[in-house]
Motif scaffolding. Structure first.
Motif, short mmCIF file in Angstrom:
data_model
loop_
_atom_site.label_atom_id
_atom_site.label_comp_id
_atom_site.label_asym_id
_atom_site.label_seq_id
_atom_site.Cartn_x
_atom_site.Cartn_y
_atom_site.Cartn_z
N LEU A 1 1.00 -1.51 -0.09
CA LEU A 1 -0.10 -0.01 -0.29
C LEU A 1 1.10 1.38 -0.28
CD1 LEU A 1 -2.87 -1.52 2.56
CD2 LEU A 1 -2.36 -1.62 0.44
N TYR A 2 0.48 1.85 -0.86
CA TYR A 2 1.32 3.67 -0.99
C TYR A 2 1.00 4.78 -0.55
CZ TYR A 2 4.73 0.56 -3.29
OH TYR A 2 5.06 -0.11 -3.58
N PHE A 3 1.14 5.74 0.24
CA PHE A 3 0.89 6.37 0.94
C PHE A 3 1.00 7.68 0.43
CE2 PHE A 3 -0.67 2.94 3.19
CZ PHE A 3 -1.81 3.00 3.19
N GLU A 4 0.10 9.16 0.00
CA GLU A 4 0.83 10.54 0.16
C GLU A 4 0.26 11.30 0.37
OE1 GLU A 4 1.60 11.69 -4.10
OE2 GLU A 4 0.84 10.33 -4.94
N GLY A 5 1.23 12.31 0.88
CA GLY A 5 0.52 13.69 1.75
C GLY A 5 0.12 13.04 2.98
N LYS A 6 -0.97 13.87 3.55
CA LYS A 6 -2.07 13.44 4.41
C LYS A 6 -2.17 12.29 5.04
CE LYS A 6 -4.06 17.82 4.20
NZ LYS A 6 -5.06 18.82 4.41
N LYS A 7 -2.23 11.45 3.24
CA LYS A 7 -2.45 10.13 3.91
C LYS A 7 -1.75 9.03 4.85
CE LYS A 7 -6.30 9.63 1.59
NZ LYS A 7 -7.92 9.77 1.82
N THR A 8 -0.42 9.98 4.95
CA THR A 8 0.50 9.11 6.11
C THR A 8 -0.13 8.67 6.87
OG1 THR A 8 1.60 10.78 6.15
CG2 THR A 8 2.27 9.25 4.06
N GLY A 9 -1.11 10.07 7.17
CA GLY A 9 -1.14 10.25 8.94
C GLY A 9 -2.53 9.71 9.27
N GLU A 10 -3.34 9.23 8.77
CA GLU A 10 -4.44 8.49 8.70
C GLU A 10 -5.14 6.68 8.79
OE1 GLU A 10 -7.02 10.18 5.38
OE2 GLU A 10 -6.68 12.47 5.49
N ALA B 1 -12.87 -4.29 -0.24
CA ALA B 1 -11.81 -3.21 0.67
C ALA B 1 -10.84 -3.20 -0.58
CB ALA B 1 -11.08 -4.22 1.83
N VAL B 2 -10.18 -3.67 -1.61
CA VAL B 2 -8.90 -3.05 -2.28
C VAL B 2 -9.30 -2.13 -3.16
CG1 VAL B 2 -7.42 -3.00 -3.56
CG2 VAL B 2 -7.55 -4.92 -2.54
N ALA B 3 -10.95 -2.27 -3.26
CA ALA B 3 -11.59 -1.45 -4.12
C ALA B 3 -11.90 -0.13 -3.75
CB ALA B 3 -12.60 -1.67 -4.73
N TYR B 4 -12.10 0.10 -2.26
CA TYR B 4 -12.36 1.17 -1.42
C TYR B 4 -10.90 1.82 -0.84
CZ TYR B 4 -13.17 3.71 3.04
OH TYR B 4 -13.01 4.77 3.99
N LEU B 5 -9.34 0.95 -0.86
CA LEU B 5 -8.15 1.72 -0.48
C LEU B 5 -7.90 2.94 -2.40
CD1 LEU B 5 -6.15 -1.13 0.80
CD2 LEU B 5 -7.49 0.91 2.42
N LYS B 6 -8.75 2.25 -3.00
CA LYS B 6 -7.91 2.80 -4.79
C LYS B 6 -8.83 3.93 -4.72
CE LYS B 6 -6.28 -0.87 -6.57
NZ LYS B 6 -6.48 -2.37 -7.92
N GLU B 7 -10.03 4.00 -4.56
CA GLU B 7 -10.95 4.89 -4.99
C GLU B 7 -10.52 6.05 -3.49
OE1 GLU B 7 -14.98 3.48 -3.95
OE2 GLU B 7 -15.32 2.16 -5.66
N ASN B 8 -9.83 5.86 -2.32
CA ASN B 8 -10.10 6.82 -1.12
C ASN B 8 -8.51 7.59 -1.73
OD1 ASN B 8 -12.05 7.05 0.55
ND2 ASN B 8 -12.19 5.42 -0.06
N GLY B 9 -7.43 7.31 -2.82
CA GLY B 9 -6.57 7.79 -2.98
C GLY B 9 -5.71 6.45 -2.12
N VAL B 10 -5.23 5.33 -2.42
CA VAL B 10 -4.30 4.98 -2.14
C VAL B 10 -3.84 3.26 -3.34
CG1 VAL B 10 -3.84 2.77 0.04
CG2 VAL B 10 -5.00 5.04 0.41
N ARG B 11 -2.94 4.10 -3.55
CA ARG B 11 -2.45 2.39 -4.42
C ARG B 11 -2.44 1.19 -3.80
NH1 ARG B 11 2.13 1.17 -7.47
NH2 ARG B 11 3.29 2.06 -6.23
#
Length: 339
Positions: free
Chosen positions: A269-278, A324-334
């Motif tokens: 899972l890859y997170f950018e910006g604010k996503k890294t702290g959520e 769950a994977v689809a949800y992650l992608k929809e919310n900006g997580v690669r």
């Protein structure tokens, strides 16, 4: 100064035959940014920068600075154009017979600057790199970091519009490297320079660059913003660079990549910006009938932001995991499924 490369090719004759060092490379390097060119030894990055900096002429293709073609200039015009380019080298290339100040003065002397202007500019450059009190110091008495600061001051003395850094930190220890990269970023912002950094170290790209091109076998195999390359590497070469990336080990931006299992994880899972702290995974477990197991995780602190990576296993039915994977992608997580 924007740099545009169109279909550059360069070959060299060797003992084993002709070697194509640069093979049909096209690049658009934005103005007023730090642009990295990274590749392994023999990838063609040094040959490419010699073409970009007008030290060599391409066999085919064209080099533009803004809208002006510069690879086909007359000898006289080429010399004048080169004087507007700054270059920093791995081994400093300072004159040991000259003091720090006299090294900074040298390119201005060659260009015929008046003595008064040279003296004023030398003092200005010494202050810029934080060595106001070392102007009269012999080069032999300077540390590696101080030598590179003098080399930076010398490169900037003639007010160039492009600064090339050819493996400028390879001879320095990690702490000094970080201070030099921080200085270059500070100078770039102050002077609105276009900086081109040639390196084989992904740490340099991480800590200094805005955009990067990955070179392999004379070709650009990947290009983009550093955050995009870190969060979504596409080529095998880039992924290999990132897998060997040394962590930031000190200071407030220390990078921590902790591994709890040698087995890795089924998903990256890859997170950018604010996503890294959520608390993304916590939300995921509440929303879907799954459990998760974190195998490893960490955050890279880039010059332009943060990128997080996590290796996880998902436990549940295939249907719930796919949701769950689809949800992650929809919310900006690669999400990448690990092989």
């Amino acid at each position: 100064m924007r740099i545009k490369l169109e279909n550059l090719k360069k070959t060299y004759a060797g003992a084993g035959g002709t070697v194509t060092a640069v093979n049909d490379i096209s690049l658009d390097i934005p103005e007023n940014q730090i642009f990295g060119i990274i590749g392994k030894s023999g990838a063609g990055k040094s040959s490419l920068v010699r073409l970009i900096s007008l030290l060599e002429t391409p066999d085919e293709g064209a080099v533009y600075y803004n809208d002006d073609r510069v690879d086909n200039l007359s000898k006289k015009d080429l010399i004048m154009r080169r004087r507007k380019l700054g270059m920093i080298f791995q081994n400093f290339n300072l004159f040991t017979s000259r003091t720090a100040a006299k090294n900074i003065a040298y390119p201005m002397e060659i260009c015929g600057f008046p003595k008064e202007e040279i003296d004023s500019r030398v003092n200005e450059m010494l202050a810029l790199v934080g060595l106001e009190d070392r102007g009269d110091a012999p080069v032999s008495t300077l540390s590696g970091g101080q030598k590179q600061r003098i080399a930076i001051a010398r490169a900037l003395s003639t007010r160039p519009d492009i600064l090339f850094c050819d493996e400028a930190t390879s001879a320095l220890d990690p702490q000094t490297t970080r201070s030099i990269l921080s200085l270059i970023r500070e100078i770039q912002k102050k002077m609105n320079l276009t900086v081109v950094m040639i390196t084989h170290q992904m740490e340099v790209v991480r800590d200094a660059c805005d955009q990067v091109a990955v070179v392999d076998a004379g070709k650009v195999v990947e290009q983009g913003k550093v955050s995009e390359i870190f969060s979504a590497p596409k080529s095998a070469v880039t992924k290999d660079f990132l897998s060997h990336l040394a962590p930031e080990t000190s200071g407030k931006d220390a990078e921590e990549f902790a591994c709890w299992s040698k087995e890795g994880g089924e998903y990256a899972l890859y997170f950018e910006g604010k996503k890294t702290g959520e608390p993304v995974l916590s939300r995921l477990a509440k929303k879907f009938d799954i459990e998760f197991n974190i195998r490893a995780g960490g955050i890279s602190h880039l010059a332009e932001g943060e990128v997080g990576k996590m290796l996880v296993d998902f436990i549940g039915t295939r249907e719930e995991i796919e949701k769950a994977v689809a949800y992650l992608k929809e919310n900006g997580v690669r999400v990448e499924e690990e092989k």
